[in-house]
Design an enzyme around this catalytic site. Structure first.
Site, PDB file in Angstrom:
ATOM      1  N   CYS A 262       0.764  -1.390  -0.033  1.00  0.00           N
ATOM      2  CA  CYS A 262      -0.068   0.081  -0.051  1.00  0.00           C
ATOM      3  C   CYS A 262       0.821   1.335  -0.041  1.00  0.00           C
ATOM      4  O   CYS A 262       0.564   2.163  -0.971  1.00  0.00           O
ATOM      5  CB  CYS A 262      -0.986  -0.036   1.230  1.00  0.00           C
ATOM      6  SG  CYS A 262      -0.142   0.255   2.917  1.00  0.00           S
ATOM      7  N   HIS A 310      -2.442   1.222   6.685  1.00  0.00           N
ATOM      8  CA  HIS A 310      -2.883   1.262   5.591  1.00  0.00           C
ATOM      9  C   HIS A 310      -3.044   2.660   4.952  1.00  0.00           C
ATOM     10  O   HIS A 310      -3.489   3.460   5.675  1.00  0.00           O
ATOM     11  CB  HIS A 310      -4.138   0.446   5.327  1.00  0.00           C
ATOM     12  CG  HIS A 310      -4.562   0.062   3.888  1.00  0.00           C
ATOM     13  ND1 HIS A 310      -3.905  -0.875   3.222  1.00  0.00           N
ATOM     14  CD2 HIS A 310      -5.320   0.639   2.894  1.00  0.00           C
ATOM     15  CE1 HIS A 310      -4.187  -0.924   1.978  1.00  0.00           C
ATOM     16  NE2 HIS A 310      -5.267  -0.083   1.722  1.00  0.00           N
ATOM     17  N   HIS A 322      -5.855   1.745  -4.627  1.00  0.00           N
ATOM     18  CA  HIS A 322      -5.041   1.292  -3.327  1.00  0.00           C
ATOM     19  C   HIS A 322      -4.352  -0.120  -3.697  1.00  0.00           C
ATOM     20  O   HIS A 322      -5.086  -0.711  -4.673  1.00  0.00           O
ATOM     21  CB  HIS A 322      -5.426   1.361  -1.889  1.00  0.00           C
ATOM     22  CG  HIS A 322      -6.534   0.417  -1.857  1.00  0.00           C
ATOM     23  ND1 HIS A 322      -6.728  -0.186  -0.800  1.00  0.00           N
ATOM     24  CD2 HIS A 322      -7.612   0.124  -2.643  1.00  0.00           C
ATOM     25  CE1 HIS A 322      -7.791  -1.147  -0.712  1.00  0.00           C
ATOM     26  NE2 HIS A 322      -8.545  -0.605  -1.938  1.00  0.00           N
TER      27      HIS A 322
END
Length: 346
Positions: A262, A310, A322
């Site tokens: 990520c 994240h 993402h």
């Protein structure tokens, strides 16, 4: 004495016994279907909850791994510099030692007679005094060389100690890297085994199947995004880079160009815009100005969870790009897919 109790009706008794036997048979059959001591099969909802927790733990371990990788890279650079300096220092000490040895040998050969006795036996006292003065200067030069040699040797010892410290720290970071790598692998394997207990349709239904990757381009659905300008030209360039990565696989520790985790996707995208973000999502949390969600613009970073484990990129229309989790591909998802920590504008 005669009893006045009414005798039981045989038909009712037989029916009661049959009902009891039937219930017992059902219980036996049910117990035979589930082995003794076996845990009940997890429902798709249970699997989704447990896999989500495992992926969150894996992401946190991945970010720790990324940070350790960055530290290892910095330590390797520092160690290389120290070792280069150490090699140069050792060469200088060797040259100084060799030069001092040559001068000392020459003086031993030429100055073995006591100076006062040499003056007495000299046929040219004035000339000898001149030579003695030259010798004194030479001895002073030798003493200076000796002092410089000692200083160089002390500096060399300090450089060796510094190199040893860097090596020890590097070894410690490498052990931490190995531990984080194993932690990621353990959690991903547990998640894989849990998902393997479900059918393809069930995995799609809980959002961990191939159908979720339909939110990629160009093969899958592209969100109906508004024509919202990015916060800056650099953000627009970063967004274009992130969109070019749609459909590429997740890889923990990956920074592209073929696979990403990520924070690696954010790092890679902004590098295309000439901006060097920090490597991890925790560091990216502090890589710009925080803005409210209702003021988010394309190119802003969306950092999730209290532990900032994240990160995604806002694209507008309530959507982000993402790298979701292992086994998935870079894709669009709703901005509110998990608890938002902050919106960061680099």
């Amino acid at each position: 004495m005669a009893s006045h109790r009414r005798p039981a009706r045989p038909g009712i008794v037989r029916a009661g016994k049959a009902a009891v036997l039937s219930a017992a048979a059902v219980a036996v059959a049910a117990s035979a279907a589930v082995p003794a001591g076996a845990a009940p099969r997890a429902t798709p909802a249970d699997v989704r909850s447990r896999v989500g927790a495992l992926y969150e733990q894996a992401e946190r371990a991945t970010e720790d791994y990324d940070a350790a990788q960055e530290q290892e890279s910095r330590l390797r650079g520092r160690l290389d510099a120290v070792q280069d300096e150490l090699a140069r220092g050792q060469a200088a000490v060797n040259r100084m030692s060799d030069a001092l040895a040559v001068v000392s040998g020459a003086q031993y050969r030429d100055g073995g007679v006591d100076p006062s006795l040499a003056l007495l036996v000299s046929s040219d006292p004035a000339g000898y005094l001149d030579r003695a003065s030259d010798l004194a200067r030479a001895e002073g030069l030798q003493a200076g060389r000796l002092d410089r040699l000692r200083d160089a040797q002390r500096a060399l010892a300090q450089q060796r100690a510094e190199a040893g410290g860097e090596i020890a720290q590097l070894d410690q970071v490498r052990r931490r890297l190995a531990a984080r790598k194993q932690a990621v692998r353990d959690r991903l394997e547990r998640a894989r085994r849990l998902l393997a207990t479900l059918t393809v349709a069930q995995r799609d239904a809980i959002g961990y199947g191939a159908a979720a990757d339909g939110r990629t381009a160009p093969a899958g659905r592209v969100p109906d995004l508004p024509d919202l300008p990015a916060s800056s030209d650099r953000a627009a360039e970063a967004l274009a880079a992130a969109r070019s990565a749609l459909g590429l696989p997740y890889l923990w520790g990956g920074t592209g160009p073929g696979a990403f985790d990520c924070s690696g996707l954010m790092y890679w995208s902004y590098r295309h815009a000439g901006v060097t973000l920090p490597r991890t999502s925790q560091e990216q949390l502090g890589a710009g100005t925080h803005v409210p969600l209702d003021q988010a613009r394309p190119g802003d970073l969306v950092v999730y969870r209290d532990n900032a484990s994240h990160v995604a990129m806002y694209v507008g229309g309530g959507e982000v790009i993402h790298a979701p989790y292992p086994g998935a591909r870079v894709r669009y998802d709703p901005v509110n897919m998990m608890p938002i920590n902050a919106i960061v504008r680099p």
